[in-house]
Design a protein around this motif. Structure first.
Motif, PDB file in Angstrom:
ATOM      1  N   GLU A   5       0.850  -1.191   0.000  1.00  0.00           N
ATOM      2  CA  GLU A   5       0.000   0.000   0.000  1.00  0.00           C
ATOM      3  C   GLU A   5       0.885   1.240   0.000  1.00  0.00           C
ATOM      4  OE1 GLU A   5      -3.724  -1.176   2.843  1.00  0.00           O
ATOM      5  OE2 GLU A   5      -1.711  -1.558   3.621  1.00  0.00           O
ATOM      6  N   TYR A   8      -0.217   8.430   0.764  1.00  0.00           N
ATOM      7  CA  TYR A   8       0.341   9.619   0.120  1.00  0.00           C
ATOM      8  C   TYR A   8       0.730  10.737   1.080  1.00  0.00           C
ATOM      9  CZ  TYR A   8      -0.564   7.862  -4.569  1.00  0.00           C
ATOM     10  OH  TYR A   8      -0.537   7.131  -5.730  1.00  0.00           O
ATOM     11  N   THR A   9       0.129  10.766   2.240  1.00  0.00           N
ATOM     12  CA  THR A   9       0.549  11.772   3.242  1.00  0.00           C
ATOM     13  C   THR A   9       0.277  11.225   4.639  1.00  0.00           C
ATOM     14  OG1 THR A   9      -1.243  13.215   4.066  1.00  0.00           O
ATOM     15  CG2 THR A   9      -0.759  13.354   1.706  1.00  0.00           C
ATOM     16  N   LYS A  11      -1.252  12.464   6.946  1.00  0.00           N
ATOM     17  CA  LYS A  11      -2.639  12.767   7.349  1.00  0.00           C
ATOM     18  C   LYS A  11      -3.558  11.569   7.114  1.00  0.00           C
ATOM     19  CE  LYS A  11      -5.731  16.225   8.133  1.00  0.00           C
ATOM     20  NZ  LYS A  11      -5.668  17.038   9.341  1.00  0.00           N
ATOM     21  N   LEU A  12      -3.212  10.736   6.130  1.00  0.00           N
ATOM     22  CA  LEU A  12      -4.057   9.578   5.809  1.00  0.00           C
ATOM     23  C   LEU A  12      -3.659   8.327   6.600  1.00  0.00           C
ATOM     24  CD1 LEU A  12      -4.259  10.046   1.915  1.00  0.00           C
ATOM     25  CD2 LEU A  12      -5.893  10.822   3.650  1.00  0.00           C
ATOM     26  N   LEU A  15      -5.930   5.963   8.705  1.00  0.00           N
ATOM     27  CA  LEU A  15      -6.891   5.088   8.006  1.00  0.00           C
ATOM     28  C   LEU A  15      -6.334   3.686   7.791  1.00  0.00           C
ATOM     29  CD1 LEU A  15      -7.891   7.662   5.212  1.00  0.00           C
ATOM     30  CD2 LEU A  15      -9.159   7.168   7.310  1.00  0.00           C
ATOM     31  N   TYR A  16      -5.056   3.494   8.100  1.00  0.00           N
ATOM     32  CA  TYR A  16      -4.395   2.214   7.798  1.00  0.00           C
ATOM     33  C   TYR A  16      -4.039   1.472   9.084  1.00  0.00           C
ATOM     34  CZ  TYR A  16      -4.052   3.896   3.031  1.00  0.00           C
ATOM     35  OH  TYR A  16      -4.366   4.345   1.777  1.00  0.00           O
ATOM     36  N   ASP A 174      -4.321  -2.073  -4.315  1.00  0.00           N
ATOM     37  CA  ASP A 174      -4.447  -0.772  -3.668  1.00  0.00           C
ATOM     38  C   ASP A 174      -4.416   0.323  -4.742  1.00  0.00           C
ATOM     39  OD1 ASP A 174      -4.224   1.107  -1.379  1.00  0.00           O
ATOM     40  OD2 ASP A 174      -2.201   1.428  -2.172  1.00  0.00           O
TER      41      ASP A 174
END
Lengths: 236, 236
Positions: A5, A8-9, A11-12, A15-16, A174
């Motif tokens: 996966e 990209y930043t 900030k995300l 979610l993982y 992904d």
């Protein structure tokens, strides 16, 4: 390898789920590139810290200190975040406390979310990181440090390059990984031209730096080191 | 047009200043595609609502209700989120309360951040949206609804397609915009093949839907409508 996966930043990242996974932290311009140079030069270890104030404290404990914000070296520290500063043989054997705008933050976030392992990736050690990940054979999360939580081109290009090597002929599931590989594929023969268009590279140009950090950070395989987190420290 | 930004997921929207800008909300599979179909069929207006519970209330006020979660129509509502459900001429002139996993959330977030204007974009109305944005001549933010705050391919491809049309020969300054255009450029002759690889399209396959929503949503210029937010409602 199937389970790859790209995030990209930072900030995300919440979610993982990082449990049981190896996270590769990527900050091509320049923190993870610079860390690779530092270990090749022969430093002992790096302590990533969150703030310049915290970084300062370690001057009292026989550390060199390196601090950068908004692409500039902060006054009062031994070094900033340019790879050229870490070529100096006088840093050999030293401990370095290190704080940067994006890279050290990404490392700390991955640690909070209990990744199985956190390694430092850059074009400068891409072959070594690839071998390391294949050998460990865990699911891989490629974490782009980005710029102040926004998406950036240079980290995505590296994530795409590494994902493509790891994926081989396996179809990826992904969406970020599919797009990262596509971006790298399309631009692999003109990486530097694309990275120079990126907002961060343009930021350097405005600073009129005396060194060409962009072109240095896009060299492949400057080192075989794979810096990685061990407790609070990055070692190699 | 020079000032174009792509926001890959609603999670990143708080990093952007929307004041004075037109936000295009993009949820190709399927909310914004379906809204375009609804207006072409001749509905009166859409009320985007946050939750299925809230959506239910509007049954009492002469609304049709449409609710989807995790790509499936919820029981007890008139419709889900498939464009085919909105081809029915019986919905002509009706008001629709609408809640979806990603799209309606993105619309509400953009509203909270005080965008100058919020419009609904999809391949189905791409020419009309392009003309509308050029005529308004405001800075543009292309907001991908994504999947549960993660990046997705189909929204990025549309954002890249629209950004490329708006950008013309102007060099873009936003890294997300440069990457979105590159992804679209590379895949524009095989959009459907790439979108079918996306995680969301694979989600549909698992649901064994009787309609081919993916291929429907990738048609260009099914309508000349430009649905847009006016107060709490989407009108056209």
């Amino acid at each position: 390898m199937k389970n790859i996966e790209i995030v990209y930043t930072p900030k995300l990242l919440p979610l993982y789920d990082l449990k049981g996974k190896t996270v590769v932290v990527i900050d091509i311009l320049r923190a993870t590139s610079t860390m690779c140079v530092a270990f090749e030069t022969g430093i002992d270890k790096i302590l990533p810290v969150s703030t310049p104030e915290e970084c300062s404290i370690f001057k009292d404990f026989d550390f060199l200190t390196a601090a950068e914000r908004n692409a500039e070296k902060l006054p009062g520290f031994d070094m900033g975040n340019s790879p050229f500063e870490f070529l100096n043989p006088l840093i050999e054997g030293k401990k370095i406390a290190f704080t940067t705008t994006n890279g050290t933050k990404a490392i700390k976030l991955a640690r909070q979310q209990e990744a199985a392992e956190i390694v430092i990736g850059s074009f400068l050690n891409i072959d070594a990181v690839e071998r390391y990940l294949i050998e460990k054979n865990r699911p891989v999360v490629l974490l782009c440090a980005g710029w102040k939580d926004k998406y950036n081109l240079e980290d995505t290009l590296f994530a795409g390059a590494l994902a493509q090597r790891l994926a081989g002929e396996d179809e990826q599931e992904d969406d970020s990984c599919i797009a990262g590989i596509a971006l790298y594929e399309q631009h692999k023969n003109e990486l530097e031209a694309l990275v120079r268009k990126s907002s961060h590279a343009r930021r350097f140009q405005l600073l009129h730096s005396q060194t060409d950090d962009v072109s240095f950070c896009l060299q492949m395989n400057y080192t075989q080191k794979v810096p990685r987190l061990s407790g609070e420290y990055i070692i190699s």
